[in-house]
Every structure is written in C-alpha cells, then in structure tokens.
Write a protein that holds these residues in place. Structure first.
Motif, mmCIF file in Angstrom:
data_model
loop_
_atom_site.group_PDB
_atom_site.id
_atom_site.type_symbol
_atom_site.label_atom_id
_atom_site.label_comp_id
_atom_site.label_asym_id
_atom_site.label_seq_id
_atom_site.Cartn_x
_atom_site.Cartn_y
_atom_site.Cartn_z
ATOM 1 N N LEU A 158 0.859 -1.246 -0.114
ATOM 2 C CA LEU A 158 -0.068 0.016 -0.128
ATOM 3 C C LEU A 158 0.976 1.260 0.088
ATOM 4 O O LEU A 158 0.501 2.146 -0.679
ATOM 5 C CB LEU A 158 -0.973 0.059 1.231
ATOM 6 N N VAL A 159 1.966 1.311 0.949
ATOM 7 C CA VAL A 159 2.812 2.522 0.667
ATOM 8 C C VAL A 159 3.526 2.598 -0.607
ATOM 9 O O VAL A 159 3.671 3.647 -1.232
ATOM 10 C CB VAL A 159 3.946 2.381 1.860
ATOM 11 N N VAL A 160 3.981 1.348 -1.040
ATOM 12 C CA VAL A 160 4.419 1.738 -2.545
ATOM 13 C C VAL A 160 3.771 2.159 -3.536
ATOM 14 O O VAL A 160 3.887 3.241 -4.259
ATOM 15 C CB VAL A 160 5.057 0.288 -3.028
ATOM 16 N N SER A 161 2.346 1.851 -3.627
ATOM 17 C CA SER A 161 1.190 2.212 -4.583
ATOM 18 C C SER A 161 0.993 3.582 -4.127
ATOM 19 O O SER A 161 0.914 4.432 -5.280
ATOM 20 C CB SER A 161 0.268 1.202 -4.654
ATOM 21 N N GLU A 162 0.812 3.972 -2.821
ATOM 22 C CA GLU A 162 0.284 5.451 -2.707
ATOM 23 C C GLU A 162 1.510 6.369 -2.886
ATOM 24 O O GLU A 162 1.293 7.517 -3.435
ATOM 25 C CB GLU A 162 0.147 5.614 -1.135
ATOM 26 N N THR A 163 2.749 5.803 -2.673
ATOM 27 C CA THR A 163 3.881 6.880 -2.986
ATOM 28 C C THR A 163 3.966 6.973 -4.665
ATOM 29 O O THR A 163 4.351 8.042 -4.897
ATOM 30 C CB THR A 163 5.227 6.160 -2.468
ATOM 31 N N ARG A 164 3.793 6.081 -5.349
ATOM 32 C CA ARG A 164 3.735 6.255 -6.865
ATOM 33 C C ARG A 164 2.658 7.175 -6.912
ATOM 34 O O ARG A 164 2.932 8.013 -7.992
ATOM 35 C CB ARG A 164 3.696 4.923 -7.570
ATOM 36 N N ARG A 165 1.514 6.978 -6.648
ATOM 37 C CA ARG A 165 0.418 8.139 -7.001
ATOM 38 C C ARG A 165 0.811 9.542 -6.447
ATOM 39 O O ARG A 165 0.581 10.525 -7.219
ATOM 40 C CB ARG A 165 -0.961 7.641 -6.346
ATOM 41 N N LEU A 166 1.309 9.551 -5.192
ATOM 42 C CA LEU A 166 1.795 11.000 -4.979
ATOM 43 C C LEU A 166 2.873 11.504 -5.893
ATOM 44 O O LEU A 166 2.929 12.581 -5.994
ATOM 45 C CB LEU A 166 2.153 10.777 -3.367
ATOM 46 N N ASN A 167 3.786 10.538 -6.077
ATOM 47 C CA ASN A 167 4.842 11.276 -7.022
ATOM 48 C C ASN A 167 4.074 11.621 -8.638
ATOM 49 O O ASN A 167 4.829 12.616 -8.757
ATOM 50 C CB ASN A 167 5.944 9.870 -7.461
ATOM 51 N N ASP A 168 3.417 10.951 -8.950
ATOM 52 C CA ASP A 168 2.390 11.301 -10.179
ATOM 53 C C ASP A 168 1.776 12.479 -10.109
ATOM 54 O O ASP A 168 1.901 13.437 -10.988
ATOM 55 C CB ASP A 168 1.524 10.170 -10.756
ATOM 56 N N LEU A 169 1.338 12.714 -8.924
ATOM 57 C CA LEU A 169 0.416 13.860 -8.423
ATOM 58 C C LEU A 169 1.478 15.156 -8.597
ATOM 59 O O LEU A 169 1.144 16.243 -9.051
ATOM 60 C CB LEU A 169 -0.108 13.858 -7.251
ATOM 61 N N VAL A 170 2.520 14.817 -7.969
ATOM 62 C CA VAL A 170 3.510 16.022 -8.057
ATOM 63 C C VAL A 170 4.068 16.549 -9.433
ATOM 64 O O VAL A 170 4.143 17.553 -9.735
ATOM 65 C CB VAL A 170 4.824 15.664 -6.933
ATOM 66 N N GLU A 171 4.240 15.482 -10.252
ATOM 67 C CA GLU A 171 4.805 15.526 -11.327
ATOM 68 C C GLU A 171 3.704 16.283 -12.303
ATOM 69 O O GLU A 171 3.957 17.262 -12.889
ATOM 70 C CB GLU A 171 5.072 14.389 -12.228
ATOM 71 N N ASN A 172 2.443 16.078 -12.241
ATOM 72 C CA ASN A 172 1.320 16.583 -12.800
ATOM 73 C C ASN A 172 1.152 17.824 -12.123
ATOM 74 O O ASN A 172 0.905 18.835 -13.157
ATOM 75 C CB ASN A 172 0.070 15.724 -12.471
ATOM 76 N N LEU A 173 1.371 18.305 -11.290
ATOM 77 C CA LEU A 173 1.122 19.638 -10.534
ATOM 78 C C LEU A 173 2.219 20.521 -11.340
ATOM 79 O O LEU A 173 1.943 21.711 -11.570
ATOM 80 C CB LEU A 173 1.112 19.559 -9.125
ATOM 81 N N MET A 174 3.347 19.977 -11.059
ATOM 82 C CA MET A 174 4.604 20.751 -11.702
ATOM 83 C C MET A 174 4.300 21.103 -13.479
ATOM 84 O O MET A 174 4.475 22.220 -13.938
ATOM 85 C CB MET A 174 5.901 20.037 -11.714
ATOM 86 N N GLU A 175 3.535 20.033 -14.009
ATOM 87 C CA GLU A 175 3.644 20.444 -15.421
ATOM 88 C C GLU A 175 2.309 21.534 -15.572
ATOM 89 O O GLU A 175 2.379 22.475 -16.407
ATOM 90 C CB GLU A 175 2.966 19.137 -16.152
ATOM 91 N N VAL A 176 1.265 21.313 -14.704
ATOM 92 C CA VAL A 176 0.174 22.080 -14.820
ATOM 93 C C VAL A 176 0.454 23.631 -14.551
ATOM 94 O O VAL A 176 0.229 24.768 -15.177
ATOM 95 C CB VAL A 176 -0.995 21.868 -13.810
ATOM 96 N N THR A 177 1.430 23.541 -13.590
ATOM 97 C CA THR A 177 2.017 25.051 -13.246
ATOM 98 C C THR A 177 2.810 25.624 -14.383
ATOM 99 O O THR A 177 2.891 26.777 -14.439
ATOM 100 C CB THR A 177 3.129 25.081 -12.159
ATOM 101 N N ARG A 178 3.502 24.725 -15.236
ATOM 102 C CA ARG A 178 4.401 25.376 -16.165
ATOM 103 C C ARG A 178 3.179 25.846 -17.429
ATOM 104 O O ARG A 178 3.439 26.723 -17.955
ATOM 105 C CB ARG A 178 5.119 24.159 -17.161
ATOM 106 N N PHE A 179 2.273 24.953 -17.407
ATOM 107 C CA PHE A 179 1.031 25.698 -18.475
ATOM 108 C C PHE A 179 0.545 26.949 -17.980
ATOM 109 O O PHE A 179 0.258 27.613 -18.796
ATOM 110 C CB PHE A 179 -0.104 24.541 -18.730
ATOM 111 N N ASP A 180 0.167 26.980 -16.848
ATOM 112 C CA ASP A 180 -0.246 28.271 -16.455
ATOM 113 C C ASP A 180 0.598 29.629 -16.486
ATOM 114 O O ASP A 180 -0.002 30.520 -16.730
ATOM 115 C CB ASP A 180 -0.996 27.949 -14.874
#
Length: 521
Positions: free
Chosen positions: A318-340
């Motif tokens: 569970l920790v491994v899967s949630e960590t990957r989700r959190l990592n994807d979320l951070v990468e997505n937030l950084m990409e959205v920030t660049r678009f904005d």
C-alpha cells in the motif's frame, strides 16, 4: 481577406447597425411628428383659405347679379317682348366679373321666352334641375320675400363654376347666372403647392434637427458603448471624461466607478491567482526532493517484500502504490504550473506517428490490450515527449474506464483552411458503456472525476487536462464523443507542422523542456 479589409467590413457593419438602431428610430419619430404636424396645419390652412376665397368670390358674383338683375327689371314694361329680355340679358352680362346670364319669362303673346347673353357659353340646359326647382319654390307666410336667390357649385369639363338663380319679385323674369371659379381655383392650387413645399421643407428641417439632436444625445452613448467594448476586451484602465451635469454625465460617472471597482477586483484576483500558482509551484518543487528519497526507499521495500512478514507485506504494498500516486501527482502539478505560467517549451522533431504509438504502448506493456491500426510513413513535426504524454493519457484512460480491447487508429485528413494541408488524427476507442452526456463537457476539466457510471479513478484527475494542454501547444485539439455502438472515442487532431503560439515561436529551437507528466491521470 486581409486584416485591413476585415476592419473595413466590421466598420461598415457597425455603422449600418448604428443607422438601423436608436439614431434611425429617433430621426423617424421626428420626421413623422413633423410630417403629421405640417400636414395638419397645411390642411387646416388650405381648407380655411379655400372656404374664404370661394365664399368671397361667390358672394361678390351673387350680389352683383342680384343688384344688376333688379336694376334692369325696373326698366321692363309690364308685358315685355322677347327682344326686351335679350337686351336685358345682354345688359346684365355686361359686368366686370365675367358671368353669363339666362332670362326666362312669359311674353305678352303667351309664349315662353328664353334669352341668353351668350348661348355658346351658358344656356338653360346647363342649369341643374334641383336649382330650377328651388328657384321656383314660392314661400308663403314666412314674412320674407316670396322667392330667394339660390346657388350651386358645379364642374363643367373639369372646370369649377358657380350657378345662381332667382325670380324677380312682382312677376318679373327668372334669371340664372354662370360665373367661372377658375381664377380662384388657380389661386388655391398655388396655395396648395406652397403649403406642400412648406410641408416638405418642414419634414427635411425636422430630419436635420433630429440628426443633430441624435448626434448630441447618442455621441455620449456611443462613447459609453466603445468604452464598454474596450472594457470587455480586458482594458480595465478605460475611463471616460465626465462632461456636464445631466443624466448622461451621471451615467458616465457610474461607468467610471464600476470600471475602477472592476479593475481593483481583477487586480486582487490576479494577485491571488499568482500567489496560488506560485504556492503550487513552490510546493511541487519542495515535495520533489523528499519524494525522490521516499520513492527510492519504497523501491527497496518493494524488492524485499517477499522476505517480509506476511502481516506487514500488504502495508508495504500500500505504501509503495500510494507513493507512486503521490509522485505522479507532484509531477502533474508541476506540469500544470508550467502551462499556467506559460513556461512550457517544446522540442520539435520529425516523428513517425505509427512508431510513436507503438513505442508508447510497448513501454507500458499494453500490447495485449490495445489494437493498433496505423500505417507507417505519416510524419509530423511534433514534440515526441509531449505526444507520448498525450497518447499515454488517452490510451490509459480508455483501458482504465472503458475496457479492452482499446483500438487506436491513425489517419490523415485534409484541413478546411486555405492552403489545403493535412492534419494527423489519432482515434482512441474503447469498448465500455460510454460517457454520460452530463459528463462529456467536463472530461478535460482539472481534478474532474468520472460519474457513477464509471468507477472512481485512482488518478489525480489531471491526466486528460494535461493531454489537452499539450495538444494546444502543438496547435491541435482533442475531441470526445460516444460511438453509436457503445464506447467512448477520443480524437486527437494535430497539424503536420506544429502551429506554435507567438510566445512559443521564438523558443521552438531544439531545446530540452521540463519533464512532462506521463501516464493516465
């Protein structure tokens, strides 16, 4: 059509709309009011003058006829001969008013004598029967003369005439007169023309006055309209000069106050939005370093999961899967920030679309669940990394929510724009139940999750939004609809050569961009 021609056409259209709006209505109302008033006044003036002119002319002729007839009748003998009547008719007709006379009397021999001053111009047959009957109608017991003078206006060959008749009291002859009213009619026609010209001038003057009044009234309104248009275009510093102290000046002050309030509010909102974006960007950057460490540790734990206590292994997974989700979320937030922030950059290269689709599917081990129908040789100038992000999100979303087999089709389509170029279309179709109509308009919204008809996503809700932003960077778009047989169809349309925005055109050299978010969201 050039920009200058477009501007001229828009200017003409605006001018036409102005003419067909309040200005035209104001001028029309002025003209109608002036027309009604001028016609009413002219009509009343015409009829009053007509009655006065005709009454004066007929009274003059009838008085002269009565006096001349009475004076001549006194010279007749008790039993006048027919020759005497002819002489009397000629004498009565000798007048300055140019009327003709017919006299009727019974001669001494018992015959009826009819004497005309000019038989070619006036005779008894021209006298209306109703007038003859009225002239011979004897009035008894009313205290006045036995016979009266009667008159009637008639038209002969289109010309107006006055006919009068009376019987000489005391057994004298019956006389009729015919006077032309053509001079009076000519005067009345001249008056009618004068009144008509005056009416036309009054209407023209009212139109000019209305135009001037409309200009005075509508110029401030037009200024307000132009200012409102500039305000709508985002020029929030638009203000108007207050002139005068009337209602329009008060409206101008209200507009300026509203514009200042709107500008202040937009500045506040912009500051808050900038602060929010900066916060997300800072948070994403701050989280990236610890997330890297946490990800490394979870990979170590994942490698040792088989050696762990069976009671602890599920927690580690569970920790491994949630960590990957959190990592994807951070990468997505950084990409959205660049678009904005407008800092997203592209590295363009000539890409074979079929190879790119195959590479995306193979890298994510989706070969068994995805059918690809793509011919090699369809080349487009794109950013390979960002195209991979788009494909990964669309295909991953179809596999997660729609169900396999997912079918990916690549084809070319001629554009409707001038030049006759081609676009590249990539269709991703799934076999699921489709997307509810209420959800379709929102599938590309940030953080939007599917409705009850689809399982709740484990992603961040940013994947499709990032895919759309990447498509827009290339000058393309993504469309979605439900297939008639079931299933959702996402269609990615990209130009063969990326149509970069103006701020991107200068930075489209082969430079490395920041890492884009990959995978379905």
């Amino acid at each position: 059509m050039s920009d200058a021609s477009d501007g001229r056409v828009r200017g003409w259209l605006r001018a036409l709309l102005r003419l067909t709006s309040l200005r035209l209505r104001l001028v029309t109302v002025f003209a109608l009011v002036a027309l009604v008033a001028a016609v009413s006044v002219s009509g009343i003036a015409y009829w009053l003058n007509r009655d006065a002119v005709l009454t004066r002319a007929q009274n003059t002729a009838l008085r002269d006829f009565r006096k001349s007839l009475g004076d001549r009748a006194t010279t007749l003998t008790e039993s006048p001969m027919c020759n005497d009547l002819h002489s009397m008719a000629a004498g009565v007709a000798e007048n300055t008013l140019d009327y003709q006379v017919v006299l009727i009397d019974e001669a001494s021999d018992g015959q009826i004598c009819q004497a005309e001053s000019d038989p070619g111009r006036f005779n008894l047959d021209m006298v209306p029967a109703s007038l003859i009957e009225a002239v011979h109608d004897r009035r008894d017991g009313d205290g006045s003369a036995e016979y009266h003078l009667y008159w009637q206006r008639i038209s002969l060959d289109g010309d107006p005439f006055l006919i009068g008749g009376t019987r000489v009291i005391g057994g004298g002859p019956t006389g009729y007169m015919l006077a032309s009213l053509s001079p009076e009619q000519d005067d009345l026609n001249s008056l009618a023309w004068s009144l008509g010209i005056a009416t036309a001038l009054a209407v023209v003057g009212s139109v000019l006055l209305a135009q001037a009044a409309a200009t005075m009234v509508l110029r401030p309104v037009q200024r307000l309209s132009d200012a409102a248009q500039r305000l709508g275009e985002g020029k929030l510093d638009t203000r108007l000069e207050v002139r005068g102290a009337d209602e329009l000046a008060e409206l101008t002050r209200t507009f300026n106050s509203s514009a200042a309030s709107l500008e202040q509010r937009m500045q506040d909102l912009s500051a808050r939005e900038s602060a929010s974006r900066q916060f997300v960007a800072d948070m994403s950057h701050e989280l990236r370093t610890p997330m890297t460490a946490i990800t490394a540790m979870t990979e170590v734990l994942e490698d040792e999961v088989d050696n762990l206590d069976p009671m602890i292994a599920p927690a580690v997974q569970l920790v491994v899967s949630e960590t990957r989700r959190l990592n994807d979320l951070v990468e997505n937030l950084m990409e959205v920030t660049r678009f904005d922030a407008g800092t997203a950059r592209m590295v363009l290269d000539d890409v074979d679309i079929a190879d790119q689709v195959t590479a995306c599917i193979d890298a994510r081990a989706w070969l068994d669940a995805v059918e690809v129908n793509a011919d090699r040789g369809i080349i487009a100038e794109l950013d390979p990394r960002r195209l991979d992000v788009i494909l990964a999100n669309l295909i991953g979303n179809a596999l997660k929510h729609g169900g396999s087999p997912v079918r990916v089709t690549v084809r070319e389509e001629r554009t409707a724009a001038a030049g006759g170029g081609h676009d590249v279309l990539v269709e991703v179709a799934d076999q699921g139940p489709g997307i509810p109509d209420a959800v379709l308009p929102h599938v590309f919204d940030r953080f939007y999750k599917a409705s009850a008809s689809r399982p709740r996503s484990d992603g961040s809700g940013l994947g499709l939004s990032i895919a759309m932003e990447n498509a827009h960077l290339h000058g393309g778009d993504i469309d979605v609809h439900n297939a008639p047989g079931g299933g959702a169809v996402f269609t990615l349309r990209l130009p063969r050569q990326a149509r970069l925005p103006e701020h991107e055109a200068a930075g489209a050299e082969h430079r490395g961009g920041a890492t884009a978010a990959g995978g379905a969201g």
